[in-house]
Design a protein around this motif. Structure first.
Motif, mmCIF file in Angstrom:
data_model
loop_
_atom_site.group_PDB
_atom_site.id
_atom_site.type_symbol
_atom_site.label_atom_id
_atom_site.label_comp_id
_atom_site.label_asym_id
_atom_site.label_seq_id
_atom_site.Cartn_x
_atom_site.Cartn_y
_atom_site.Cartn_z
ATOM 1 N N ASN A 1 15.242 3.996 -13.272
ATOM 2 C CA ASN A 1 15.822 5.256 -12.770
ATOM 3 C C ASN A 1 16.702 5.016 -11.547
ATOM 4 O O ASN A 1 17.718 5.698 -11.362
ATOM 5 N N LEU A 2 16.288 4.071 -10.700
ATOM 6 C CA LEU A 2 17.112 3.764 -9.523
ATOM 7 C C LEU A 2 18.457 3.182 -9.921
ATOM 8 O O LEU A 2 19.485 3.475 -9.291
ATOM 9 N N HIS A 3 18.475 2.384 -10.975
ATOM 10 C CA HIS A 3 19.723 1.793 -11.434
ATOM 11 C C HIS A 3 20.643 2.829 -12.073
ATOM 12 O O HIS A 3 21.860 2.606 -12.139
ATOM 13 N N LYS A 4 20.074 3.939 -12.541
ATOM 14 C CA LYS A 4 20.880 4.984 -13.170
ATOM 15 C C LYS A 4 21.539 5.915 -12.152
ATOM 16 O O LYS A 4 22.417 6.696 -12.491
ATOM 17 N N LEU A 5 21.071 5.827 -10.892
ATOM 18 C CA LEU A 5 21.631 6.704 -9.864
ATOM 19 C C LEU A 5 23.086 6.323 -9.590
ATOM 20 O O LEU A 5 23.440 5.130 -9.579
ATOM 21 N N PRO A 6 23.951 7.321 -9.350
ATOM 22 C CA PRO A 6 25.361 7.009 -9.053
ATOM 23 C C PRO A 6 25.496 6.287 -7.730
ATOM 24 O O PRO A 6 24.834 6.604 -6.748
ATOM 25 N N MET A 7 26.356 5.309 -7.715
ATOM 26 C CA MET A 7 26.580 4.531 -6.513
ATOM 27 C C MET A 7 27.585 5.249 -5.610
ATOM 28 O O MET A 7 28.505 5.873 -6.076
ATOM 29 N N ASN B 1 0.815 -1.217 0.000
ATOM 30 C CA ASN B 1 0.000 0.000 0.000
ATOM 31 C C ASN B 1 0.846 1.264 0.000
ATOM 32 O O ASN B 1 0.518 2.234 -0.685
ATOM 33 N N LEU B 2 1.953 1.261 0.755
ATOM 34 C CA LEU B 2 2.856 2.411 0.707
ATOM 35 C C LEU B 2 3.451 2.568 -0.697
ATOM 36 O O LEU B 2 3.589 3.692 -1.203
ATOM 37 N N GLY B 3 3.793 1.436 -1.305
ATOM 38 C CA GLY B 3 4.314 1.486 -2.661
ATOM 39 C C GLY B 3 3.309 2.066 -3.642
ATOM 40 O O GLY B 3 3.667 2.878 -4.511
ATOM 41 N N MET B 4 2.043 1.666 -3.507
ATOM 42 C CA MET B 4 1.001 2.185 -4.392
ATOM 43 C C MET B 4 0.789 3.681 -4.167
ATOM 44 O O MET B 4 0.591 4.443 -5.127
ATOM 45 N N LEU C 1 6.333 0.997 -12.333
ATOM 46 C CA LEU C 1 7.318 0.297 -11.508
ATOM 47 C C LEU C 1 8.604 0.051 -12.290
ATOM 48 O O LEU C 1 9.712 0.209 -11.759
ATOM 49 N N HIS C 2 8.457 -0.314 -13.557
ATOM 50 C CA HIS C 2 9.633 -0.570 -14.398
ATOM 51 C C HIS C 2 10.441 0.709 -14.604
ATOM 52 O O HIS C 2 11.686 0.684 -14.548
ATOM 53 N N ARG C 3 9.754 1.827 -14.823
ATOM 54 C CA ARG C 3 10.460 3.101 -15.029
ATOM 55 C C ARG C 3 11.209 3.532 -13.778
ATOM 56 O O ARG C 3 12.355 4.013 -13.852
ATOM 57 N N ILE C 4 10.572 3.377 -12.616
ATOM 58 C CA ILE C 4 11.228 3.753 -11.359
ATOM 59 C C ILE C 4 12.434 2.843 -11.107
ATOM 60 O O ILE C 4 13.491 3.304 -10.660
ATOM 61 N N TRP C 5 12.293 1.561 -11.405
ATOM 62 C CA TRP C 5 13.399 0.626 -11.210
ATOM 63 C C TRP C 5 14.585 0.988 -12.095
ATOM 64 O O TRP C 5 15.737 0.946 -11.665
ATOM 65 N N THR D 1 1.695 6.218 -7.324
ATOM 66 C CA THR D 1 0.659 7.040 -7.949
ATOM 67 C C THR D 1 0.852 8.522 -7.676
ATOM 68 O O THR D 1 0.199 9.359 -8.305
ATOM 69 N N LYS D 2 1.749 8.839 -6.743
ATOM 70 C CA LYS D 2 2.021 10.235 -6.432
ATOM 71 C C LYS D 2 3.161 10.797 -7.274
ATOM 72 O O LYS D 2 3.102 11.947 -7.730
ATOM 73 N N VAL D 3 4.190 9.987 -7.517
ATOM 74 C CA VAL D 3 5.392 10.510 -8.167
ATOM 75 C C VAL D 3 5.404 10.296 -9.670
ATOM 76 O O VAL D 3 6.098 11.030 -10.389
ATOM 77 N N ASP D 4 4.670 9.306 -10.173
ATOM 78 C CA ASP D 4 4.706 9.040 -11.608
ATOM 79 C C ASP D 4 3.714 9.937 -12.345
ATOM 80 O O ASP D 4 2.518 9.927 -12.052
ATOM 81 N N SER D 5 4.208 10.703 -13.309
ATOM 82 C CA SER D 5 3.373 11.681 -14.010
ATOM 83 C C SER D 5 2.290 11.019 -14.867
ATOM 84 O O SER D 5 1.260 11.622 -15.148
#
Length: 220
Positions: free
Chosen positions: A214-220, A42-45, A208-212, A49-53
């Motif tokens: 984007n997370l992988h593109k973040l610098p480590m 539920n937190l994920g949903m 979910l796929h787009r967020i995943w 739904t809040k951050v994805d345009s």
């Protein structure tokens, strides 16, 4: 003049799911897993739904608030239930019980109104395409129909459980059956709802796929 004896009610004794000590650990682990999955889902949903345009539509507005109510009434009941599995004395103060009941009723009634609003939104999207640009094409209309399947599944599961709980004849009424039904609509349904709407919804899976990615593109 003699005063009659009066007993002041200060707490309730909670019967629990099972009275077999050897099952307490297993049942605790099961319900802890259910509650954690419900919170994460539920937190994920809510966040998705809040951050994805692409999810800024009326349907996902209602879906976000449905997740809030699911999270609310499962949290109203779940943590106290988990504590009871490991506590030596399964009681709840009168004021605590009244507060828990008040919040539970608030969230469950809110959920019924949200489901009704979602049903009306789907009706408008399918029957009045001029009001919703997303269904001006055949593809958009198919999308509107596909979301109805998820919504009908959620509505049938919730209302069928409540109907079974409160409309069953007295001849077949059982306390154990009541406990199972109450656990189902207080913990199981809030866990299932985000799964139903995400697994059957290509837009949610795409977000979910787009967020995943984007997370992988973040610098480590």
């Amino acid at each position: 003049m003699n005063q009659p004896n009066q007993t002041v009610l200060t707490e309730f004794i909670l019967m629990g799911i099972t009275d077999r000590p050897e099952l307490q650990a297993a049942v605790f682990g099961l319900f802890l897993s259910i509650y954690v999955i419900s919170v994460v889902g539920n937190l994920g949903m809510i966040i998705l739904t809040k951050v994805d345009s692409r999810l800024q539509t009326p349907m996902y507005f209602f879906l976000r608030h449905l997740a809030v109510t699911d999270l609310g009434y499962s949290t109203t009941v779940g943590p106290k239930m988990l504590v009871n599995f490991i506590a030596n004395q399964n009681t709840i103060p009168y004021n605590g019980c009244a507060t828990q009941l008040a919040f539970f009723i608030l969230f469950i009634i809110s959920e019924l109104f949200i489901l009704s609003a979602m049903a009306y939104d789907r009706y408008m999207a399918i029957c009045h395409p001029l009001l919703y640009m997303v269904v001006m094409s055949q593809k958009g209309r198919h999308k509107a129909f596909s979301t109805c399947g998820s919504h009908l599944t959620v509505v049938v599961v919730l209302y069928a459980t409540l109907f079974f709980m409160y409309v069953q004849p007295k001849s077949s009424h059982s306390f154990d059956t009541d406990k199972i039904a109450s656990v189902f609509y207080t913990l199981i349904i809030p866990m299932l709802n985000p799964m139903i709407y995400s697994l059957r919804n290509k837009e949610v899976k795409g977000a979910l796929h787009r967020i995943w990615k984007n997370l992988h593109k973040l610098p480590m």
